[in-house]
Design a protein around this motif. Structure first.
Motif, PDB file in Angstrom:
ATOM      1  N   VAL A 178       0.826  -1.215   0.000  1.00 33.64           N
ATOM      2  CA  VAL A 178       0.000   0.000   0.000  1.00 33.64           C
ATOM      3  C   VAL A 178       0.860   1.264   0.000  1.00 33.64           C
ATOM      4  CG1 VAL A 178      -1.834   1.267   1.179  1.00 33.64           C
ATOM      5  CG2 VAL A 178      -1.852  -1.244   1.159  1.00 33.64           C
ATOM      6  N   MET A 179       1.670   1.447   1.049  1.00 39.60           N
ATOM      7  CA  MET A 179       2.405   2.692   1.195  1.00 39.60           C
ATOM      8  C   MET A 179       3.567   2.806   0.207  1.00 39.60           C
ATOM      9  SD  MET A 179       2.368   2.843   5.389  1.00 39.60           S
ATOM     10  CE  MET A 179       3.121   4.463   5.538  1.00 39.60           C
ATOM     11  N   ARG A 180       4.225   1.698  -0.090  1.00 38.10           N
ATOM     12  CA  ARG A 180       5.384   1.752  -0.983  1.00 38.10           C
ATOM     13  C   ARG A 180       5.007   1.494  -2.441  1.00 38.10           C
ATOM     14  NH1 ARG A 180      11.119  -1.422   0.094  1.00 38.10           N
ATOM     15  NH2 ARG A 180      12.329  -0.404  -1.557  1.00 38.10           N
ATOM     16  N   ALA A 181       4.184   0.487  -2.682  1.00 36.93           N
ATOM     17  CA  ALA A 181       3.831   0.131  -4.065  1.00 36.93           C
ATOM     18  C   ALA A 181       2.567   0.830  -4.542  1.00 36.93           C
ATOM     19  CB  ALA A 181       3.678  -1.388  -4.200  1.00 36.93           C
ATOM     20  N   GLY A 182       1.885   1.535  -3.662  1.00 40.03           N
ATOM     21  CA  GLY A 182       0.771   2.379  -4.070  1.00 40.03           C
ATOM     22  C   GLY A 182      -0.464   1.653  -4.555  1.00 40.03           C
ATOM     23  N   LEU A 183      -0.787   0.512  -3.953  1.00 47.40           N
ATOM     24  CA  LEU A 183      -2.012  -0.194  -4.347  1.00 47.40           C
ATOM     25  C   LEU A 183      -3.217   0.726  -4.185  1.00 47.40           C
ATOM     26  CD1 LEU A 183      -3.229  -2.995  -5.183  1.00 47.40           C
ATOM     27  CD2 LEU A 183      -3.724  -3.310  -2.746  1.00 47.40           C
ATOM     28  N   SER A 184      -4.071   0.751  -5.211  1.00 50.74           N
ATOM     29  CA  SER A 184      -5.231   1.644  -5.150  1.00 50.74           C
ATOM     30  C   SER A 184      -6.405   1.030  -5.899  1.00 50.74           C
ATOM     31  CB  SER A 184      -4.890   3.017  -5.730  1.00 50.74           C
ATOM     32  OG  SER A 184      -4.479   2.912  -7.084  1.00 50.74           O
ATOM     33  N   THR A 185      -7.523   1.701  -5.816  1.00 46.03           N
ATOM     34  CA  THR A 185      -8.767   1.240  -6.422  1.00 46.03           C
ATOM     35  C   THR A 185      -8.584   0.930  -7.908  1.00 46.03           C
ATOM     36  OG1 THR A 185     -10.040   2.572  -4.867  1.00 46.03           O
ATOM     37  CG2 THR A 185     -11.165   1.860  -6.871  1.00 46.03           C
ATOM     38  N   GLY A 186      -9.120  -0.212  -8.322  1.00 45.73           N
ATOM     39  CA  GLY A 186      -9.110  -0.588  -9.723  1.00 45.73           C
ATOM     40  C   GLY A 186      -7.915  -1.409 -10.160  1.00 45.73           C
ATOM     41  N   MET A 187      -6.892  -1.509  -9.317  1.00 48.09           N
ATOM     42  CA  MET A 187      -5.715  -2.297  -9.678  1.00 48.09           C
ATOM     43  C   MET A 187      -5.986  -3.792  -9.497  1.00 48.09           C
ATOM     44  SD  MET A 187      -2.428  -0.268  -8.137  1.00 48.09           S
ATOM     45  CE  MET A 187      -1.882   1.288  -8.815  1.00 48.09           C
ATOM     46  N   THR A 188      -5.163  -4.597 -10.173  1.00 48.80           N
ATOM     47  CA  THR A 188      -5.171  -6.047  -9.945  1.00 48.80           C
ATOM     48  C   THR A 188      -3.858  -6.423  -9.274  1.00 48.80           C
ATOM     49  OG1 THR A 188      -4.286  -6.422 -12.168  1.00 48.80           O
ATOM     50  CG2 THR A 188      -6.681  -6.604 -11.879  1.00 48.80           C
ATOM     51  N   VAL A 189      -3.938  -7.339  -8.305  1.00 47.91           N
ATOM     52  CA  VAL A 189      -2.745  -7.766  -7.586  1.00 47.91           C
ATOM     53  C   VAL A 189      -2.688  -9.286  -7.550  1.00 47.91           C
ATOM     54  CG1 VAL A 189      -3.974  -7.458  -5.382  1.00 47.91           C
ATOM     55  CG2 VAL A 189      -1.483  -7.680  -5.388  1.00 47.91           C
ATOM     56  N   LEU A 190      -1.558  -9.839  -7.954  1.00 50.01           N
ATOM     57  CA  LEU A 190      -1.310 -11.275  -7.911  1.00 50.01           C
ATOM     58  C   LEU A 190      -0.748 -11.611  -6.538  1.00 50.01           C
ATOM     59  CD1 LEU A 190      -1.253 -13.897  -9.716  1.00 50.01           C
ATOM     60  CD2 LEU A 190       1.162 -13.363 -10.123  1.00 50.01           C
ATOM     61  N   VAL A 191      -1.417 -12.505  -5.811  1.00 52.93           N
ATOM     62  CA  VAL A 191      -1.050 -12.806  -4.428  1.00 52.93           C
ATOM     63  C   VAL A 191      -0.586 -14.248  -4.311  1.00 52.93           C
ATOM     64  CG1 VAL A 191      -1.834 -12.879  -2.033  1.00 52.93           C
ATOM     65  CG2 VAL A 191      -2.743 -11.134  -3.586  1.00 52.93           C
ATOM     66  N   HIS A 192       0.700 -14.438  -4.061  1.00 53.56           N
ATOM     67  CA  HIS A 192       1.231 -15.780  -3.818  1.00 53.56           C
ATOM     68  C   HIS A 192       0.995 -16.170  -2.357  1.00 53.56           C
ATOM     69  CE1 HIS A 192       3.326 -16.295  -7.677  1.00 53.56           C
ATOM     70  NE2 HIS A 192       3.559 -14.990  -7.612  1.00 53.56           N
ATOM     71  N   GLY A 193       0.942 -17.493  -2.111  1.00 52.42           N
ATOM     72  CA  GLY A 193       0.681 -17.945  -0.749  1.00 52.42           C
ATOM     73  C   GLY A 193      -0.623 -17.398  -0.228  1.00 52.42           C
TER      74      GLY A 193
END
Length: 337
Positions: free
Chosen positions: A138-153
């Motif tokens: 969130v704070m470093r990579a700037g995740l925000s509304t509308g993005m897609t994130v690939l989550v391992h584990g």
């Protein structure tokens, strides 16, 4: 507080397997200026605890040698200058170590109120993973509304937190898992799609799900050969966040692929961060994420509780990598609540 001078804790008697953990007496922690003393109800079990037990992750200078990076419980003492908490308040906290104990002293900036309606057992599973994902994704990579994130584990503690936080922020997560049961669990937390890495090509499937665009962000706890899959799965301008390396700390990667897609690859460990940094993360969680945990529609992660004196069993379970959600140790005090 009474004049109690000792307490029970879980000690690492020597580097090694889960059997080296033992209940021992330890001195009561001192509640210094700017700190709160917490009577521990439950302590979360996390990957860094296992690494410390193996002798691979020494505590930073000044930190307790007792393992345990997150707790829930009740405040029993306030250090000098602490005015934003009260004795008897139910809290959850990111510790600098010392969580596997009946009492722990924590900088007040790393302490958060327990969400409304939550058991202390469940609250103990929040801080370490939510601080980690908030800092990195969130704070470093700037995740925000509308993005897609690939989550391992995705069915583990870090992955569960990433899916939940993505949902709170209006992003969509694609969960990488190893079984149908873990896929179902990830969807229950809010994942929009799942990829079974045991039978599917992660990068190929991620591109299919995103209609060829690729994912905006990646949270990787695996490392090793998965690094190249992350590059292939990423969208132009994407950001890959490395928070652990369960399958290897080194990897051959396509530097040209990183350059062509203008990707960012960042990594971080939480424990060595300064108290000021941890307080800033806590403040961000309090303002932007904590209200969602108290909402009626929030889906909590799975929490499996072990008795305090069964830390060795909890570590063995985590090492098997077959569990879902978080594991916590419940103290005798926590068991009475």
């Amino acid at each position: 507080m009474s004049a109690q001078t000792t307490m029970q804790s879980i000690a690492i008697t020597a580097p090694g397997g889960p059997d080296v953990l033992a209940v021992q007496q330890a001195p009561m922690p001192v509640c210094g200026p700017g700190e709160v003393l917490i009577r521990v109800a439950a302590a979360g079990v996390n990957g860094p605890d296992l690494a410390q037990r193996r002798g691979h992750y020494d505590p930073p200078p000044g930190a307790s040698p007792i393992p345990g990076l997150e707790v829930s419980g009740e405040i029993v003492e306030l250090g000098q200058g602490v005015t934003n908490f009260q004795r008897g308040e139910r809290v959850m906290a990111l510790t600098n170590g010392g969580g596997y104990a009946h009492f722990v002293s924590v900088p007040a900036g790393q302490v958060l109120p327990v969400p409304s309606g939550w058991l202390l057992t469940d609250a103990a599973a929040i801080p370490e993973t939510w601080f980690t994902i908030t800092q990195t994704l969130v704070m470093r990579a700037g995740l925000s509304t509308g993005m897609t994130v690939l989550v391992h584990g995705a069915a583990g503690g870090i992955g569960s937190a990433a899916i939940q936080i993505a949902s709170v922020l209006g992003a969509q997560s694609i969960a990488v898992v190893s079984s149908p049961a873990k896929a179902d669990y990830a969807r229950s937390l809010g994942a929009m799609a799942t990829i079974d890495y045991t039978r599917e090509d992660v990068a190929e499937r991620a591109l299919e799900i995103t209609l060829g665009k690729g994912v905006d962000r990646v949270v990787d706890v695996v490392g090793g050969a998965m690094a190249e899959h992350n590059i292939k799965a990423s969208a132009h301008g994407g950001h890959i966040v490395q928070v652990s390396t369960l399958d290897g700390g080194t990897a051959p990667v396509s530097l040209r692929g990183i350059m062509a897609k203008q990707l960012t690859l960042s990594g971080s460990t939480l424990r060595p961060q300064s108290s000021a940094t941890k307080a800033a993360i806590a403040s961000h969680i309090r303002r932007h994420l904590l209200p969602a945990l108290s909402s009626h529609g929030f889906t909590r992660q799975m929490v499996t509780a072990y008795p305090f004196n069964a830390a060795n069993r909890a570590h063995a379970t985590m090492e098997a990598r077959s569990h879902m959600g978080k594991l916590v140790l419940v103290t005798p005090f926590g068991a009475t609540l």
